[in-house]
Each structure stands twice: as structure tokens, then as C-alpha cells.
Design a protein around this motif. Sequence first.
Motif, PDB file in Angstrom:
ATOM      1  N   MET A  16     -52.229-123.688  35.885  1.00 46.96           N
ATOM      2  CA  MET A  16     -52.590-122.661  34.943  1.00 46.96           C
ATOM      3  C   MET A  16     -51.473-121.635  34.793  1.00 46.96           C
ATOM      4  O   MET A  16     -51.402-120.987  33.764  1.00 46.96           O
ATOM      5  N   GLN A  17     -50.623-121.493  35.813  1.00 46.74           N
ATOM      6  CA  GLN A  17     -49.548-120.507  35.724  1.00 46.74           C
ATOM      7  C   GLN A  17     -48.592-120.832  34.582  1.00 46.74           C
ATOM      8  O   GLN A  17     -48.158-119.924  33.864  1.00 46.74           O
ATOM      9  N   ALA A  50     -58.135-126.669  25.001  1.00 46.97           N
ATOM     10  CA  ALA A  50     -57.340-127.678  25.721  1.00 46.97           C
ATOM     11  C   ALA A  50     -55.976-127.852  25.068  1.00 46.97           C
ATOM     12  O   ALA A  50     -54.945-127.909  25.749  1.00 46.97           O
ATOM     13  N   ARG A  51     -55.955-127.906  23.754  1.00 47.44           N
ATOM     14  CA  ARG A  51     -54.707-128.063  23.014  1.00 47.44           C
ATOM     15  C   ARG A  51     -53.780-126.875  23.246  1.00 47.44           C
ATOM     16  O   ARG A  51     -52.583-127.029  23.447  1.00 47.44           O
ATOM     17  N   MET A  52     -54.354-125.681  23.215  1.00 50.23           N
ATOM     18  CA  MET A  52     -53.570-124.464  23.370  1.00 50.23           C
ATOM     19  C   MET A  52     -52.971-124.363  24.775  1.00 50.23           C
ATOM     20  O   MET A  52     -51.790-124.056  24.929  1.00 50.23           O
ATOM     21  N   LEU A  53     -53.781-124.646  25.803  1.00 51.46           N
ATOM     22  CA  LEU A  53     -53.286-124.561  27.178  1.00 51.46           C
ATOM     23  C   LEU A  53     -52.242-125.632  27.473  1.00 51.46           C
ATOM     24  O   LEU A  53     -51.211-125.348  28.088  1.00 51.46           O
ATOM     25  N   ALA A  54     -52.490-126.869  27.037  1.00 53.24           N
ATOM     26  CA  ALA A  54     -51.522-127.942  27.280  1.00 53.24           C
ATOM     27  C   ALA A  54     -50.214-127.661  26.546  1.00 53.24           C
ATOM     28  O   ALA A  54     -49.124-127.867  27.088  1.00 53.24           O
ATOM     29  N   SER A  55     -50.300-127.167  25.309  1.00 53.90           N
ATOM     30  CA  SER A  55     -49.095-126.848  24.540  1.00 53.90           C
ATOM     31  C   SER A  55     -48.317-125.708  25.177  1.00 53.90           C
ATOM     32  O   SER A  55     -47.088-125.770  25.278  1.00 53.90           O
ATOM     33  N   PRO A  83     -44.679-124.428  39.254  1.00 53.13           N
ATOM     34  CA  PRO A  83     -45.080-125.803  39.575  1.00 53.13           C
ATOM     35  C   PRO A  83     -45.836-126.481  38.434  1.00 53.13           C
ATOM     36  O   PRO A  83     -46.572-125.841  37.697  1.00 53.13           O
ATOM     37  N   ALA A  84     -45.620-127.793  38.312  1.00 51.66           N
ATOM     38  CA  ALA A  84     -46.337-128.629  37.347  1.00 51.66           C
ATOM     39  C   ALA A  84     -46.732-129.916  38.052  1.00 51.66           C
ATOM     40  O   ALA A  84     -45.968-130.455  38.843  1.00 51.66           O
ATOM     41  N   MET A  85     -47.922-130.403  37.769  1.00 54.81           N
ATOM     42  CA  MET A  85     -48.397-131.644  38.362  1.00 54.81           C
ATOM     43  C   MET A  85     -47.641-132.820  37.747  1.00 54.81           C
ATOM     44  O   MET A  85     -47.466-132.881  36.536  1.00 54.81           O
ATOM     45  N   GLY A  86     -47.194-133.742  38.573  1.00 51.51           N
ATOM     46  CA  GLY A  86     -46.495-134.911  38.079  1.00 51.51           C
ATOM     47  C   GLY A  86     -47.434-136.079  37.890  1.00 51.51           C
ATOM     48  O   GLY A  86     -48.397-136.246  38.617  1.00 51.51           O
ATOM     49  N   SER A  87     -47.140-136.912  36.884  1.00 50.72           N
ATOM     50  CA  SER A  87     -47.945-138.100  36.626  1.00 50.72           C
ATOM     51  C   SER A  87     -47.082-139.113  35.889  1.00 50.72           C
ATOM     52  O   SER A  87     -46.689-138.862  34.752  1.00 50.72           O
ATOM     53  N   ALA A  88     -46.753-140.200  36.515  1.00 54.04           N
ATOM     54  CA  ALA A  88     -46.050-141.321  35.879  1.00 54.04           C
ATOM     55  C   ALA A  88     -44.650-140.989  35.378  1.00 54.04           C
ATOM     56  O   ALA A  88     -44.193-141.557  34.425  1.00 54.04           O
ATOM     57  N   GLY A  89     -43.980-140.033  35.976  1.00 52.27           N
ATOM     58  CA  GLY A  89     -42.580-139.820  35.636  1.00 52.27           C
ATOM     59  C   GLY A  89     -42.271-138.519  34.929  1.00 52.27           C
ATOM     60  O   GLY A  89     -41.224-137.947  35.128  1.00 52.27           O
ATOM     61  N   SER A  90     -43.138-138.025  34.090  1.00 55.14           N
ATOM     62  CA  SER A  90     -42.870-136.776  33.380  1.00 55.14           C
ATOM     63  C   SER A  90     -43.943-135.763  33.716  1.00 55.14           C
ATOM     64  O   SER A  90     -45.125-136.059  33.675  1.00 55.14           O
ATOM     65  N   ARG A  91     -43.534-134.573  34.047  1.00 56.25           N
ATOM     66  CA  ARG A  91     -44.499-133.519  34.358  1.00 56.25           C
ATOM     67  C   ARG A  91     -45.374-133.193  33.147  1.00 56.25           C
ATOM     68  O   ARG A  91     -46.478-132.737  33.283  1.00 56.25           O
ATOM     69  N   ASN A 122     -57.112-130.176  30.886  1.00 59.16           N
ATOM     70  CA  ASN A 122     -58.319-130.213  30.075  1.00 59.16           C
ATOM     71  C   ASN A 122     -59.526-129.595  30.757  1.00 59.16           C
ATOM     72  O   ASN A 122     -60.328-128.940  30.111  1.00 59.16           O
ATOM     73  N   HIS A 123     -59.681-129.778  32.059  1.00 54.89           N
ATOM     74  CA  HIS A 123     -60.871-129.206  32.678  1.00 54.89           C
ATOM     75  C   HIS A 123     -60.829-127.679  32.747  1.00 54.89           C
ATOM     76  O   HIS A 123     -61.853-127.047  32.538  1.00 54.89           O
ATOM     77  N   PRO A 124     -59.678-127.010  32.956  1.00 52.35           N
ATOM     78  CA  PRO A 124     -59.700-125.547  32.897  1.00 52.35           C
ATOM     79  C   PRO A 124     -60.077-125.021  31.518  1.00 52.35           C
ATOM     80  O   PRO A 124     -60.784-124.031  31.398  1.00 52.35           O
ATOM     81  N   SER A 125     -59.640-125.707  30.458  1.00 54.88           N
ATOM     82  CA  SER A 125     -59.998-125.239  29.121  1.00 54.88           C
ATOM     83  C   SER A 125     -61.487-125.433  28.872  1.00 54.88           C
ATOM     84  O   SER A 125     -62.123-124.604  28.234  1.00 54.88           O
ATOM     85  N   HIS A 126     -62.060-126.511  29.394  1.00 57.64           N
ATOM     86  CA  HIS A 126     -63.497-126.729  29.264  1.00 57.64           C
ATOM     87  C   HIS A 126     -64.258-125.606  29.964  1.00 57.64           C
ATOM     88  O   HIS A 126     -65.212-125.070  29.422  1.00 57.64           O
ATOM     89  N   CYS A 127     -63.799-125.244  31.152  1.00 52.78           N
ATOM     90  CA  CYS A 127     -64.465-124.182  31.910  1.00 52.78           C
ATOM     91  C   CYS A 127     -64.321-122.833  31.211  1.00 52.78           C
ATOM     92  O   CYS A 127     -65.276-122.065  31.136  1.00 52.78           O
TER      93      CYS A 127
END
Length: 92
Positions: free
Chosen positions: A1-2, A37-42, A55-63, A72-77
Motif C-alpha cells: 500500500m505504501q 483497484a484500478r487506481m491503486l494498482a496504477s 517494497p513491492a511484492m514480486g510475482s513471476a519476474g516483474s514487480r 485488489n483486496h485492499p481496494s475491495h476493503c
Amino acid sequence: MQLADHGLKYGSGLGIGKAFERLLRQNLIRQDVVLAARMLASAAADARMAGVNLPAMGSAGSRNYGLTAGRNHPSHCRGHHQPHWRFDRGHL
């Protein structure tokens, strides 16, 4: 979220997350969970690609893949005015 918060506050990088926020304030788009979700991810991707040292969570090569999958779950909350732990524990 930071990273997302930084991107929304400072408009880092391309500023796409901040642009969504500005359109929302101007009542040109409506607030919903998808927009959140779109706004936070962007905003997080903007900050990440601008080189913000958070920090950013890594997944399959690109953060950025992790940003899309993990934001997505923080935006839902936020959209339902609930703490994130309720989603994590399956309470929503």
C-alpha cells in the motif's frame, strides 16, 4: 500500500493513478470497487516505474505483476469501508 499511497500523493511516473483520483474528484467518473483497484494498482505501478524505493511484492519476474495481483483486496476493503484483515481471513 505504501507504493500506491506514494503514487497517489506525489503523482510519480506517468501519474495514471493520480489522474484517476483527479477525475473522481471532478465527478467525471464514479467511485466503485473496480475503479479503486484500478487506481491503486496504477498509482503503485507509477511509483514503482519512477524508481521510488519502497517494497513491492514480486510475482513471476516483474514487480508490476505482483502489484496487479496483490492490490485488489485492499481496494475491495477500502470500497466497503472494512479493515483488510477481514478480507484476508475470509470475513467479507
